[in-house]
Scaffold this motif. Structure first.
Motif, PDB file in Angstrom:
ATOM      1  N   ALA A 185       0.809  -1.078  -0.077  1.00 57.77           N
ATOM      2  CA  ALA A 185      -0.205  -0.107   0.043  1.00 57.77           C
ATOM      3  C   ALA A 185       0.874   1.369  -0.067  1.00 57.77           C
ATOM      4  O   ALA A 185       2.074   1.243   0.431  1.00 57.77           O
ATOM      5  CB  ALA A 185      -1.106  -0.146   1.257  1.00 57.77           C
ATOM      6  N   PRO A 186       0.393   2.218  -0.222  1.00 58.46           N
ATOM      7  CA  PRO A 186       1.219   3.538  -0.392  1.00 58.46           C
ATOM      8  C   PRO A 186       1.222   4.241   0.841  1.00 58.46           C
ATOM      9  O   PRO A 186       2.215   4.994   1.210  1.00 58.46           O
ATOM     10  CB  PRO A 186       0.376   4.534  -1.310  1.00 58.46           C
ATOM     11  N   LYS A 187       0.705   3.960   1.873  1.00 58.36           N
ATOM     12  CA  LYS A 187       0.684   4.681   3.151  1.00 58.36           C
ATOM     13  C   LYS A 187      -0.182   3.560   4.088  1.00 58.36           C
ATOM     14  O   LYS A 187      -0.826   2.749   3.940  1.00 58.36           O
ATOM     15  CB  LYS A 187      -0.175   6.063   3.117  1.00 58.36           C
ATOM     16  N   PRO A 188       0.174   4.084   5.505  1.00 60.24           N
ATOM     17  CA  PRO A 188      -0.474   3.450   6.537  1.00 60.24           C
ATOM     18  C   PRO A 188      -1.953   3.192   6.490  1.00 60.24           C
ATOM     19  O   PRO A 188      -2.615   4.446   6.233  1.00 60.24           O
ATOM     20  CB  PRO A 188      -0.081   3.924   7.795  1.00 60.24           C
ATOM     21  N   GLU A 189      -2.566   2.170   6.912  1.00 63.60           N
ATOM     22  CA  GLU A 189      -4.018   2.143   7.176  1.00 63.60           C
ATOM     23  C   GLU A 189      -4.347   3.001   8.452  1.00 63.60           C
ATOM     24  O   GLU A 189      -3.273   3.120   9.243  1.00 63.60           O
ATOM     25  CB  GLU A 189      -4.443   0.723   7.246  1.00 63.60           C
TER      26      GLU A 189
ATOM     27  N   THR B 120       5.085  -6.563  23.387  1.00 64.24           N
ATOM     28  CA  THR B 120       4.497  -5.401  22.818  1.00 64.24           C
ATOM     29  C   THR B 120       3.658  -4.417  23.672  1.00 64.24           C
ATOM     30  O   THR B 120       3.001  -3.625  23.182  1.00 64.24           O
ATOM     31  CB  THR B 120       3.295  -6.142  21.928  1.00 64.24           C
ATOM     32  N   LEU B 121       4.186  -4.335  24.993  1.00 61.55           N
ATOM     33  CA  LEU B 121       3.875  -2.923  25.843  1.00 61.55           C
ATOM     34  C   LEU B 121       4.920  -2.131  25.061  1.00 61.55           C
ATOM     35  O   LEU B 121       4.599  -0.898  25.376  1.00 61.55           O
ATOM     36  CB  LEU B 121       4.084  -3.377  27.315  1.00 61.55           C
ATOM     37  N   ALA B 122       5.994  -2.549  24.662  1.00 59.08           N
ATOM     38  CA  ALA B 122       7.132  -1.562  24.175  1.00 59.08           C
ATOM     39  C   ALA B 122       6.551  -1.057  22.623  1.00 59.08           C
ATOM     40  O   ALA B 122       5.547  -1.407  22.392  1.00 59.08           O
ATOM     41  CB  ALA B 122       8.294  -2.586  23.562  1.00 59.08           C
ATOM     42  N   LEU B 123       6.988   0.263  22.414  1.00 59.46           N
ATOM     43  CA  LEU B 123       6.699   0.694  21.281  1.00 59.46           C
ATOM     44  C   LEU B 123       6.899  -0.228  19.956  1.00 59.46           C
ATOM     45  O   LEU B 123       7.834  -0.502  19.961  1.00 59.46           O
ATOM     46  CB  LEU B 123       7.292   2.146  21.372  1.00 59.46           C
ATOM     47  N   HIS B 124       5.805  -0.222  19.349  1.00 63.31           N
ATOM     48  CA  HIS B 124       5.866  -1.267  17.974  1.00 63.31           C
ATOM     49  C   HIS B 124       4.765  -0.826  16.990  1.00 63.31           C
ATOM     50  O   HIS B 124       3.947  -0.114  17.274  1.00 63.31           O
ATOM     51  CB  HIS B 124       5.906  -2.233  18.339  1.00 63.31           C
ATOM     52  N   ARG B 125       5.172  -1.235  15.926  1.00 58.38           N
ATOM     53  CA  ARG B 125       4.195  -1.228  14.791  1.00 58.38           C
ATOM     54  C   ARG B 125       4.558  -2.197  13.461  1.00 58.38           C
ATOM     55  O   ARG B 125       5.612  -2.802  13.646  1.00 58.38           O
ATOM     56  CB  ARG B 125       4.100   0.143  14.235  1.00 58.38           C
ATOM     57  N   GLY B 126       3.487  -2.455  12.666  1.00 63.01           N
ATOM     58  CA  GLY B 126       3.901  -3.147  11.291  1.00 63.01           C
ATOM     59  C   GLY B 126       3.978  -2.241  10.477  1.00 63.01           C
ATOM     60  O   GLY B 126       3.289  -1.250  10.107  1.00 63.01           O
ATOM     61  N   ILE B 127       5.155  -2.119   9.817  1.00 58.95           N
ATOM     62  CA  ILE B 127       5.625  -1.229   8.629  1.00 58.95           C
ATOM     63  C   ILE B 127       4.559  -1.600   7.467  1.00 58.95           C
ATOM     64  O   ILE B 127       4.418  -2.774   7.129  1.00 58.95           O
ATOM     65  CB  ILE B 127       7.024  -1.020   8.255  1.00 58.95           C
ATOM     66  N   VAL B 128       4.380  -0.824   6.700  1.00 54.99           N
ATOM     67  CA  VAL B 128       3.428  -0.795   5.393  1.00 54.99           C
ATOM     68  C   VAL B 128       4.354  -1.601   4.324  1.00 54.99           C
ATOM     69  O   VAL B 128       5.406  -0.980   3.917  1.00 54.99           O
ATOM     70  CB  VAL B 128       2.968   0.407   4.961  1.00 54.99           C
TER      71      VAL B 128
ATOM     72  N   ALA C  98      11.462  -8.786   4.366  1.00 56.78           N
ATOM     73  CA  ALA C  98      12.666  -7.851   4.449  1.00 56.78           C
ATOM     74  C   ALA C  98      11.984  -6.698   4.831  1.00 56.78           C
ATOM     75  O   ALA C  98      11.019  -6.285   4.986  1.00 56.78           O
ATOM     76  CB  ALA C  98      13.412  -8.008   2.876  1.00 56.78           C
ATOM     77  N   ALA C  99      13.064  -5.551   4.372  1.00 56.88           N
ATOM     78  CA  ALA C  99      12.765  -4.119   4.856  1.00 56.88           C
ATOM     79  C   ALA C  99      11.473  -3.714   3.876  1.00 56.88           C
ATOM     80  O   ALA C  99      10.835  -2.894   4.479  1.00 56.88           O
ATOM     81  CB  ALA C  99      13.951  -3.278   4.851  1.00 56.88           C
ATOM     82  N   ASP C 100      11.226  -4.298   2.896  1.00 53.15           N
ATOM     83  CA  ASP C 100      10.341  -3.536   2.125  1.00 53.15           C
ATOM     84  C   ASP C 100       9.147  -4.599   2.124  1.00 53.15           C
ATOM     85  O   ASP C 100       8.060  -4.368   1.364  1.00 53.15           O
ATOM     86  CB  ASP C 100      10.777  -3.496   0.581  1.00 53.15           C
ATOM     87  N   GLY C 101       9.096  -5.634   2.974  1.00 53.04           N
ATOM     88  CA  GLY C 101       8.024  -6.656   2.923  1.00 53.04           C
ATOM     89  C   GLY C 101       7.150  -6.384   4.055  1.00 53.04           C
ATOM     90  O   GLY C 101       6.484  -7.379   4.653  1.00 53.04           O
ATOM     91  N   GLY C 102       7.158  -5.245   5.030  1.00 51.01           N
ATOM     92  CA  GLY C 102       6.150  -4.970   5.924  1.00 51.01           C
ATOM     93  C   GLY C 102       6.579  -5.547   7.372  1.00 51.01           C
ATOM     94  O   GLY C 102       5.883  -6.524   7.903  1.00 51.01           O
ATOM     95  N   PRO C 103       8.084  -5.429   7.561  1.00 54.45           N
ATOM     96  CA  PRO C 103       8.591  -6.003   8.937  1.00 54.45           C
ATOM     97  C   PRO C 103       7.862  -5.437  10.201  1.00 54.45           C
ATOM     98  O   PRO C 103       7.342  -4.287  10.252  1.00 54.45           O
ATOM     99  CB  PRO C 103       9.955  -5.784   8.938  1.00 54.45           C
ATOM    100  N   HIS C 104       7.806  -6.416  11.311  1.00 53.19           N
ATOM    101  CA  HIS C 104       7.417  -5.844  12.469  1.00 53.19           C
ATOM    102  C   HIS C 104       8.539  -4.830  12.895  1.00 53.19           C
ATOM    103  O   HIS C 104       9.739  -5.297  12.925  1.00 53.19           O
ATOM    104  CB  HIS C 104       7.198  -6.904  13.454  1.00 53.19           C
TER     105      HIS C 104
END
Length: 329
Positions: free
Chosen positions: A158-162, A262-270, A189-195
């Motif tokens: 996707a072009p941007k985060p949901e 996952t109390l730590a700051l985290h996200r799934g990258i687009v 990989a880095a362009d495959g949406g890593p946690h």
């Protein structure tokens, strides 16, 4: 009685969420001390090949990679390709209209499976109950864990985060103390949406250390407020500005596994090049308002492809997901 039990559990959750999250561990410690004697019959000696050498890093850095790899990734991919999905990243986002994976890939940026689909997946429950993994999680939590939530979902290119917390920096709020196992079913990989996780950010001491190491950014993040106001696009943007050099991207081939606080700051990258399919399993101190059994009652064991023998420990860890004694109708 069930209604009153559910209401009591929700009331305790409301109380917990009214406290800053960096204080939760104090209450968790009281809970696990109380459990020490009453669950003695459920504890086991460390298994051969245990992962206890990972415990210090997990406590200090918020995440570790598990040194085993799934061997049936292709089988699981074929299984999930045939299961219906729904819009969003979890059951709470379900809009009531299940779709095929092909339709969801066309229509949605994120698509998830039901908890039942995950529990029925070939071999997944056994991976989530690997004795070496459970012993590491038990050592971290301080008590025999409860496997309370399972999920599998796709993040599509996707072009941007949901507009959801999944793809913005945030903290999870499930239990007084909990851990999440992530299992990649695609190469990531880095362009495959890593946690992505900010190491050490699960504790106030860790946050203060991170902020102290930032020399040039002003104004600096209020570390205590980061455990209260910890959701949304603006908060995520502030995290990016502060921690872009500290954040760790958890990459790996299909079949790789990571355990994260996952109390730590985290996200799934687009994802920008390849879609990502990931499974999670969450382990905590007991039932909570994110428990899988709230989506659907526990499955009878005959519906679950598992080698678990139904020992007292098996029954306790998996009691929210499976019933070992349900009779065939």
């Amino acid at each position: 009685m069930t209604v009153y039990t559910d209401l009591t559990g929700r009331a305790l959750t409301v109380i917990r969420r009214s406290l800053p999250k960096h204080q939760w561990d104090q209450f968790a410690e009281k809970i696990v001390r109380d459990r020490h004697d009453i669950e003695g019959h459920l504890r086991e000696e460390p298994p051969l090949g245990h992962f206890n050498d990972l415990l210090a890093d997990l406590r200090g850095r918020s995440h570790v990679q598990i040194p085993i790899t799934l061997t049936n990734v292709e089988e699981l991919r074929r299984y999930f390709d045939d299961q219906p999905v729904h819009k969003g990243a979890n059951a709470l986002s379900f809009d009531g209209r299940a779709k095929s994976l092909a339709a969801a890939r066309r229509d949605f940026p994120l698509a998830a499976y039901s908890a039942e689909s995950v529990i029925r997946a070939p071999g997944l429950i056994d991976v989530m109950n690997d004795p070496r993994l459970l012993h590491l999680i038990e050592s971290y939590l301080g008590c025999v864990p409860t496997l309370y939530s399972v999920n599998a979902w796709w993040s599509f290119v996707a072009p941007k985060p949901e507009m959801t917390n999944v793809q913005f920096f945030h903290r999870d709020t499930d239990d007084w103390r909990f851990l999440t196992l992530f299992i990649y079913l695609t190469d990531v990989a880095a362009d495959g949406g890593p946690h992505e996780v900010v190491p050490e950010s699960h504790s106030l001491d860790g946050m203060n250390k991170l902020i102290k190491g930032i020399r040039f950014w002003r104004p600096k993040m209020d570390t205590e407020r980061s455990f209260v106001d910890d959701m949304g696009e603006e908060f995520s943007r502030t995290c990016e500005l502060h921690f872009k050099n500290a954040a760790a991207q958890l990459v790996g081939p299909a079949g790789s596994m990571h355990v994260v606080n996952t109390l730590a700051l985290h996200r799934g990258i687009v994802p920008t090049r390849t879609d990502r399919l990931v499974v999670w399993a969450r382990y905590g101190l007991g039932p909570n308002t994110n428990s899988a059994d709230l989506e659907r009652g526990p499955l009878g064991i005959r519906f679950v492809p598992t080698k678990l023998q139904g020992t007292p420990r098996d029954r306790y860890v998996n009691r929210l997901l499976m019933e070992f004694d349900r009779k065939v109708p």
